[in-house]
Design an enzyme around this catalytic site. Sequence first.
Site, PDB file in Angstrom:
ATOM      1  N   ASP A 111       0.855  -1.170   0.000  1.00  0.00           N
ATOM      2  CA  ASP A 111       0.000   0.000   0.000  1.00  0.00           C
ATOM      3  C   ASP A 111       0.905   1.238   0.000  1.00  0.00           C
ATOM      4  O   ASP A 111       1.782   1.334  -0.848  1.00  0.00           O
ATOM      5  CB  ASP A 111      -0.961  -0.055   1.198  1.00  0.00           C
ATOM      6  CG  ASP A 111      -1.964   1.089   1.223  1.00  0.00           C
ATOM      7  OD1 ASP A 111      -2.954   1.031   0.472  1.00  0.00           O
ATOM      8  OD2 ASP A 111      -1.746   2.056   1.980  1.00  0.00           O
ATOM      9  N   HIS A 125      -6.979  -6.213  -1.669  1.00  0.00           N
ATOM     10  CA  HIS A 125      -5.889  -5.261  -1.427  1.00  0.00           C
ATOM     11  C   HIS A 125      -4.919  -5.695  -0.337  1.00  0.00           C
ATOM     12  O   HIS A 125      -3.734  -5.381  -0.406  1.00  0.00           O
ATOM     13  CB  HIS A 125      -6.491  -3.904  -1.047  1.00  0.00           C
ATOM     14  CG  HIS A 125      -5.470  -2.828  -0.843  1.00  0.00           C
ATOM     15  ND1 HIS A 125      -4.702  -2.330  -1.871  1.00  0.00           N
ATOM     16  CD2 HIS A 125      -5.083  -2.165   0.274  1.00  0.00           C
ATOM     17  CE1 HIS A 125      -3.889  -1.397  -1.402  1.00  0.00           C
ATOM     18  NE2 HIS A 125      -4.104  -1.283  -0.105  1.00  0.00           N
TER      19      HIS A 125
END
Length: 345
Positions: free
Chosen positions: A122, A320
């Site tokens: 991320d 994610h």
Amino acid sequence: MPESTPVPPPPADRAARPSTVLPGATHRTVDVPGGRIHCVEQGTGPLVLLVHGFPESWYSWRHQLPALAAAGYRAVAIDVRGYGRSSTPAATDAYRMLAHVADNTAVVRALGEETATVVGHDWGSPIAANSALLRPDVFTAVALLSVPYAPRGGPRPTDGFAAIGGEKEFYVSYFQSPGRAEAEIEPDVRGWLAGFYAALSGDTLDPAGHGALFFVPPGARMADTFPTDQLPGWLDERDLDFYSEEFERTGLTGALNRYRNVDRDWEDLAAWDGTPISQPSIFIGGALDASTTWMSDAIDAYPKTLPGLSAAHILEGCGHWIQQERPDEVNRLLTDWLHGLRGPR
């Protein structure tokens, strides 16, 4: 780089101490130019520095630390500045990319090492990428998870983000004003985190409304689009307790300040406009992750932007939170790649 706001002094006991959360790991804090960074360490061997993203913690690497240690590496996961037990400077500009690169470099030195492989997820992915870009003497290889590498370029970031959503507001724009997102999140940190994690997880995201949380209608909240009353398979109540307790203690401003420096980063990194990263690299993304699909052009450009890339792995059905959703697969890909860097053994 402007001098950052003074931070509280480090704790008196700086010695490594056993982890009560992750057996076999140790905790310590190390000095960096902006204050201190909390590190969780396991194993011996070549150093692998693990950098988390938003809204996470060193704990996001709880599956990788023992796996990398067992494979013969010194794995160190940090709390990025503004998170957990690391320093939280008051000034917004203390969270610019250059400060994070300086933190990573100082951590390597404080641990008594000269070089390291850096792995980021991320926001940790661009922090890792820029660490490799700006300090190739220290970071000799880089692994990027979920967010592809895209060299600095294009228009001023906030101008681009403002044009994305139309009548709705893109989430990065929503995060820009200090205090605004905090006012949504901090009254119910645990509930907000649970919804945010679920909205971006492969097993709980809404296929029909995938990506809806990134666009906030006028007068609405991000949380209005979150799934309710369900946790993704990778997140149990104990995990959620850990994350929520960390952010209930620290607040969210330090974490959100990373988003509030995108224009400053664009200015700071002008000299590296379009510059590729030449060190050995690997990318691992989730097929259901908006970061992977929206930035597919960046992945296609890897032959030019990451000429040392070994492979770009896209995990089917994965969202994610890749190293937590698919820990065994990510561990295998990382350790195989790391072993390849060392050559025949």
